[in-house]
Design a protein around this motif. Structure first.
Motif, PDB file in Angstrom:
ATOM      1  N   ARG A 396       0.803  -1.219   0.000  1.00 40.16           N
ATOM      2  CA  ARG A 396       0.000   0.000   0.000  1.00 40.16           C
ATOM      3  C   ARG A 396       0.841   1.277   0.000  1.00 40.16           C
ATOM      4  N   GLY A 397       2.038   1.236   0.599  1.00 42.25           N
ATOM      5  CA  GLY A 397       2.769   2.483   0.801  1.00 42.25           C
ATOM      6  C   GLY A 397       4.158   2.547   0.217  1.00 42.25           C
ATOM      7  N   GLY A 398       4.626   1.514  -0.458  1.00 44.87           N
ATOM      8  CA  GLY A 398       5.985   1.515  -0.994  1.00 44.87           C
ATOM      9  C   GLY A 398       6.182   2.522  -2.110  1.00 44.87           C
ATOM     10  N   ALA A 399       7.458   2.844  -2.368  1.00 39.73           N
ATOM     11  CA  ALA A 399       7.797   3.775  -3.440  1.00 39.73           C
ATOM     12  C   ALA A 399       7.408   3.184  -4.787  1.00 39.73           C
ATOM     13  N   ILE A 400       6.751   3.976  -5.609  1.00 41.34           N
ATOM     14  CA  ILE A 400       6.213   3.486  -6.878  1.00 41.34           C
ATOM     15  C   ILE A 400       7.314   2.956  -7.784  1.00 41.34           C
ATOM     16  N   GLU A 401       8.410   3.690  -7.903  1.00 39.29           N
ATOM     17  CA  GLU A 401       9.484   3.253  -8.796  1.00 39.29           C
ATOM     18  C   GLU A 401      10.038   1.895  -8.362  1.00 39.29           C
ATOM     19  N   GLU A 402      10.180   1.715  -7.062  1.00 38.06           N
ATOM     20  CA  GLU A 402      10.705   0.455  -6.546  1.00 38.06           C
ATOM     21  C   GLU A 402       9.733  -0.695  -6.822  1.00 38.06           C
ATOM     22  N   LEU A 403       8.446  -0.445  -6.590  1.00 39.64           N
ATOM     23  CA  LEU A 403       7.451  -1.482  -6.833  1.00 39.64           C
ATOM     24  C   LEU A 403       7.363  -1.830  -8.319  1.00 39.64           C
ATOM     25  N   ALA A 404       7.435  -0.804  -9.167  1.00 36.00           N
ATOM     26  CA  ALA A 404       7.378  -1.039 -10.611  1.00 36.00           C
ATOM     27  C   ALA A 404       8.586  -1.850 -11.071  1.00 36.00           C
ATOM     28  N   GLY A 424       0.305  12.663 -13.281  1.00 41.78           N
ATOM     29  CA  GLY A 424       1.081  12.328 -14.467  1.00 41.78           C
ATOM     30  C   GLY A 424       1.357  10.843 -14.582  1.00 41.78           C
ATOM     31  N   ALA A 425       2.539  10.508 -15.081  1.00 41.57           N
ATOM     32  CA  ALA A 425       2.889   9.096 -15.299  1.00 41.57           C
ATOM     33  C   ALA A 425       4.399   8.946 -15.245  1.00 41.57           C
ATOM     34  N   LEU A 426       4.832   7.703 -15.085  1.00 37.66           N
ATOM     35  CA  LEU A 426       6.259   7.412 -15.156  1.00 37.66           C
ATOM     36  C   LEU A 426       6.452   6.103 -15.890  1.00 37.66           C
ATOM     37  N   MET A 427       7.644   5.932 -16.447  1.00 35.86           N
ATOM     38  CA  MET A 427       7.973   4.695 -17.148  1.00 35.86           C
ATOM     39  C   MET A 427       9.379   4.267 -16.767  1.00 35.86           C
ATOM     40  N   LEU A 428       9.556   2.967 -16.527  1.00 40.99           N
ATOM     41  CA  LEU A 428      10.864   2.384 -16.241  1.00 40.99           C
ATOM     42  C   LEU A 428      11.302   1.533 -17.420  1.00 40.99           C
ATOM     43  N   ASP A 429      12.588   1.632 -17.774  1.00 44.13           N
ATOM     44  CA  ASP A 429      13.129   0.756 -18.812  1.00 44.13           C
ATOM     45  C   ASP A 429      13.860  -0.419 -18.152  1.00 44.13           C
ATOM     46  N   GLN A 430      14.529  -1.229 -18.954  1.00 47.53           N
ATOM     47  CA  GLN A 430      15.185  -2.421 -18.422  1.00 47.53           C
ATOM     48  C   GLN A 430      16.300  -2.088 -17.442  1.00 47.53           C
ATOM     49  N   LYS A 432      16.125   0.174 -15.342  1.00 48.12           N
ATOM     50  CA  LYS A 432      15.418   0.801 -14.212  1.00 48.12           C
ATOM     51  C   LYS A 432      15.580   2.319 -14.211  1.00 48.12           C
ATOM     52  N   THR A 433      15.897   2.882 -15.388  1.00 48.78           N
ATOM     53  CA  THR A 433      15.883   4.338 -15.535  1.00 48.78           C
ATOM     54  C   THR A 433      14.430   4.792 -15.548  1.00 48.78           C
ATOM     55  N   ALA A 434      14.129   5.788 -14.732  1.00 52.02           N
ATOM     56  CA  ALA A 434      12.754   6.273 -14.616  1.00 52.02           C
ATOM     57  C   ALA A 434      12.563   7.539 -15.445  1.00 52.02           C
ATOM     58  N   TYR A 435      11.553   7.542 -16.285  1.00 49.57           N
ATOM     59  CA  TYR A 435      11.159   8.708 -17.062  1.00 49.57           C
ATOM     60  C   TYR A 435       9.820   9.184 -16.520  1.00 49.57           C
ATOM     61  N   LYS A 436       9.717  10.479 -16.231  1.00 47.45           N
ATOM     62  CA  LYS A 436       8.506  11.010 -15.617  1.00 47.45           C
ATOM     63  C   LYS A 436       7.911  12.114 -16.485  1.00 47.45           C
ATOM     64  N   ILE A 437       6.591  12.231 -16.406  1.00 50.07           N
ATOM     65  CA  ILE A 437       5.887  13.267 -17.163  1.00 50.07           C
ATOM     66  C   ILE A 437       4.714  13.763 -16.330  1.00 50.07           C
ATOM     67  N   PRO A 438       4.481  15.070 -16.280  1.00 47.66           N
ATOM     68  CA  PRO A 438       3.290  15.568 -15.587  1.00 47.66           C
ATOM     69  C   PRO A 438       2.042  15.312 -16.429  1.00 47.66           C
ATOM     70  N   ALA A 439       0.889  15.409 -15.827  1.00 44.68           N
ATOM     71  CA  ALA A 439      -0.360  15.267 -16.580  1.00 44.68           C
ATOM     72  C   ALA A 439      -0.473  16.411 -17.574  1.00 44.68           C
TER      73      ALA A 439
END
Length: 506
Positions: A396-404, A424-430, A432-439
């Motif tokens: 329920r409370g873990g960091a989104i990037e870590e869970l993804a 917004g949204a985020l995307m992880l590649d292989q 584990k680089t995180a790309y973020k975008i606002p709504a």
């Protein structure tokens, strides 16, 4: 007063007749004119010099196809600005996507366009060719002005704070590395993909109501019934989104042998889509009926469906079809709504046989707690919202990037996207680089279907080899357009997305 120059389209046409009866020539300009600037003024003055009278048509608000938040100025203010110019004879608001109907009624001697329209291949909409044909069939011709050019969009973006500081900062960073033309060209390149969409056909119903308040006896909320509307939803909506970009699309879905809604579904399916339907005797086609108020807020929802597993014979036929055809497709997109159509055997076939598999396992009222993305042993692209990620991770409370990242490892996914609504949204590649975008949406009409639009466009982009940053941007822009559409009334049009991308990256 300048407002006296503002007339209807019919009156504009009559004005042209009167002028021609006096032996005068008539020129017509058409546009949005969201922020009147020196480039517009010189363009209009130049057009006026080529004829005895200049008429202008202004695109109505509902047809300004420049993305969320546009137009900044409403149609009446835009028309009044144009009417205030001495070089303009009359102005009308055009309630249509193009100027073709205006040209057919006004029949101008000259249709005046800016020099940036000289090359029809540069026109994202393709409308300029239709407008050229319209003016020429009435004996007129197009005149291209060659005046100082500027951009209302660029000026609005820079000086009118159309976007929040967060969005503006993101867009400034993004367009330093990727220009509008580059990403639009890559999206146009998706047309050659051979795509399969697998999922449940759903008929979405909106029953529109007005609140009356609490009943006289009891604590029941009552409403006045007004009207209803049906939409082709579920995997049908995803296939329609996909068909805007890829020209070879197959839809594999299930319908009920009774209450199939087949005629409605086929009527609302893009004609370019090849449908492969399997019919089941023991269930109807899924209908989700929503009662909504004037603001499209849901009051109550009713499911008409049988969520039991498919009959074994139907399931076997579908698996045989998948085993035979999966390798024919470059990209397989699976919007799994968890209402009984996609079996475990189908999941195994998809996970094993697809060249590129993009999946969403939706959590909804009919499957909450029983339907998670973890039913797919592997997939190339996972597209989830934040609650779906947390349920799949049992966290329920873990960091989104870590869970993804943990979910990507578990399901051998190359990319994972997490959509977060207004965050917004985020995307992880292989790596584990995180790309973020606002709504990217400044206006929300209806959130139903936004995740499907994101899955469709981002999945196509990643399947075609676009970078995760580009796929995240394109998918988010598509979702921003989709939240302005009531339910699945229409798909995200390719032209609308191209124009919105141009608006964002000016």
């Amino acid at each position: 007063m300048s407002t006296e120059k503002i007339v209807s389209i019919e009156q504009l046409a009559q004005r042209a007749v009167e002028l021609k009866a006096q032996g005068k020539t008539v020129a017509l300009c058409h546009g949005t004119f969201d922020l009147l600037h020196i480039g517009h003024i010189r363009h209009l003055q130049s057009g006026a010099r080529q004829a005895d009278a200049l008429l202008v048509s202004v695109t109505a608000d509902e047809y300004v196809n420049k993305g969320p938040g546009r137009p900044v100025f409403n149609q009446y203010l835009r028309a009044e600005n144009i009417a205030a110019l001495a070089c303009v004879d009359s102005v009308a608001i055009n309630h249509a996507i193009t100027a073709v109907e205006v040209l057919d009624q006004v029949k101008p001697d000259l249709y005046v366009k800016g020099s940036d329209y000289k090359s029809t291949s540069d026109d994202l909409t393709g409308n300029i060719q239709h407008e050229k044909d319209a003016v020429e069939r009435h004996g007129g011709k197009i005149y291209f002005t060659d005046e100082l050019t500027s951009s209302s969009t660029r000026l609005l973006n820079e000086y009118f704070e159309v976007f929040s500081p967060e969005i503006s900062a993101y867009l400034d960073q993004f367009k330093d590395s990727v220009g509008a033309n580059e990403i639009i060209d890559k999206l146009k390149g998706l047309s050659g993909l051979n795509v399969l969409v697998v999922g449940e056909a759903i008929v979405d119903e909106y029953h529109y109501t007005s609140p009356l308040g609490q009943t006289g006896k009891g604590n029941v909320f009552s409403v006045k019934y007004n009207d209803y509307e049906r939409f082709a939803g579920g995997a049908i909506a995803v296939a329609n989104h996909v068909a805007e970009f890829a020209h070879n699309v197959t839809l594999l879905s299930g319908l009920g042998a009774t209450k199939s809604h087949e005629d409605f579904i086929r009527t609302n399916l893009n004609p370019a889509i090849d449908p492969v339907f399997f019919f089941s005797q023991d269930r109807p086609t899924i209908v989700k009926r929503r009662y909504v108020d004037a603001d499209i807020a849901k009051l109550f929802e009713v499911y008409f469906y049988n969520d039991a597993p498919l009959p074994e014979e139907t399931n076997r036929k579908i698996v045989v079809w998948l085993d035979k055809h999966l390798r024919d497709y470059d990209v397989v997109i699976v919007p799994d709504f968890g209402n009984g159509f996609i079996s475990n055997q189908m999941v195994a076939a998809l996970s094993k046989g697809a060249k590129y598999l993009a999946v969403n396992a939706q959590v909804n009222s009919g499957n909450r707690g029983y339907h998670l993305i973890t039913r797919y042993p592997n997939a190339d692209f996972l597209s989830l919202n934040e609650p779906e990620l947390r349920l799949a991770s049992h966290d329920r409370g873990g960091a989104i990037e870590e869970l993804a990242g943990q979910l990507a490892d578990k399901l051998s996914a190359k990319h994972v996207a997490i959509t977060r609504g207004t965050k917004g949204a985020l995307m992880l590649d292989q790596a584990k680089t995180a790309y973020k975008i606002p709504a990217l949406s400044s206006k929300v009409v209806d959130r139903i279907g936004a995740g499907d639009a994101f899955l469709s466009v981002a999945g196509l982009c990643l399947g075609a080899g676009l970078s995760p940053e580009q796929a995240l941007f394109a998918g988010s822009a598509a979702a921003a357009l989709d939240v302005q559409i009531v339910c699945n009334r229409e798909p995200v049009r390719a032209v609308a997305l191209f124009k919105y991308i141009t608006t964002l990256l000016k």
